[in-house]
Design an enzyme around this catalytic site. Structure first.
Site, short mmCIF file in Angstrom:
data_model
loop_
_atom_site.label_atom_id
_atom_site.label_comp_id
_atom_site.label_asym_id
_atom_site.label_seq_id
_atom_site.Cartn_x
_atom_site.Cartn_y
_atom_site.Cartn_z
N SER A 76 43.79 44.05 38.61
CA SER A 76 43.96 43.05 37.70
C SER A 76 44.38 41.97 39.20
O SER A 76 44.54 42.46 40.27
CB SER A 76 44.99 43.21 37.15
OG SER A 76 44.89 41.41 36.35
N ASP A 77 43.33 39.93 39.54
CA ASP A 77 43.79 39.51 40.26
C ASP A 77 43.95 38.19 39.33
O ASP A 77 43.38 38.02 38.38
CB ASP A 77 42.63 39.76 41.87
CG ASP A 77 43.29 38.79 42.39
OD1 ASP A 77 43.96 39.22 43.02
OD2 ASP A 77 42.99 37.67 42.41
N THR A 78 44.66 38.07 40.07
CA THR A 78 45.26 36.10 39.81
C THR A 78 45.53 35.15 40.32
O THR A 78 45.86 35.57 41.58
CB THR A 78 46.49 36.32 38.83
OG1 THR A 78 46.66 37.31 37.95
CG2 THR A 78 46.50 34.82 38.56
N SER A 113 41.74 37.74 36.08
CA SER A 113 39.95 38.68 35.75
C SER A 113 41.43 40.00 35.78
O SER A 113 41.79 40.48 36.78
CB SER A 113 39.60 38.64 36.67
OG SER A 113 38.34 37.59 36.82
#
Length: 196
Positions: A76-78, A113
């Site tokens: 995940s990445d934010t 995502s």
């Protein structure tokens, strides 16, 4: 509920974030943590969710050749996205203060995502939450950064901490996404992956 569906699978969470790990526990998803850090650099032409999609998939690349048949890798990445620019994690005290000055009195997007990778497929989804900050004073900014040291937080703040309590007027979208993971996406995507 997911625990039963997942009984023949191993979920690997590739994240050192305590917030993401807590969400998985709260969702009652059994998981193991495996970290394989990557340099989070993305091409300049990418915008908004293209950035987080790229980075979430980049984090999965390091694992792809080693996944077994029953394993599901979640990466995940934010980012905090303001005025067409991605804000990552602040480098130091002054960088965190600068980020908060930019966010003060404006709305910004928090974009996450999540990539689900198995030995034979990959699926990436994203979610955007709009966050509205009231005007926050220099004194409030410095108090927050000094006392909470938000150096592992995109945009230099955590919505669940003091700055969120006093500075955020409203949000549109998932609250959990701003904390660090669009939990509804994780739950329903895992359910769909295993029931289809």
């Amino acid at each position: 509920m997911l625990k039963e569906i997942l009984k023949d699978h191993e979920i690997i969470l590739a994240s050192g974030s305590p917030r993401r790990q807590k969400f998985f526990k709260d969702l009652d998803i059994p998981f193991t943590i495996t970290l394989n850090p990557v340099e989070e650099i993305f091409p300049d032409h990418l915008k908004a969710e293209e950035i987080t999609d790229f980075l979430a998939e980049l984090k999965a690349e390091a694992f792809q050749d080693s996944l077994k048949q029953n394993q599901i890798l979640i990466t995940s990445d934010t980012i905090v996205y303001l005025d067409n620019l991605a804000m990552g994690k602040p480098k130091d005290f002054e960088d965190a203060c600068t980020m908060l000055r930019k966010l003060s009195g404006k709305s910004h997007d928090v974009i996450s995502s999540v990539t689900f990778t198995t030995s034979d497929l990959q699926k990436t989804l994203n979610h955007t939450t709009k966050v509205y900050f009231k005007n926050i004073s220099e004194e409030e900014i410095q108090y927050y950064v000094k006392n909470f040291e938000p150096y592992d937080k995109a945009g230099g703040y955590a919505i669940q901490e003091w700055i969120g309590l006093i500075g955020i007027e409203k949000i549109e979208g998932s609250y959990n996404n701003v904390v660090g993971l669009p939990t509804h996406l994780v739950y329903f995507t895992l359910k769909d992956l295993l029931q289809n």
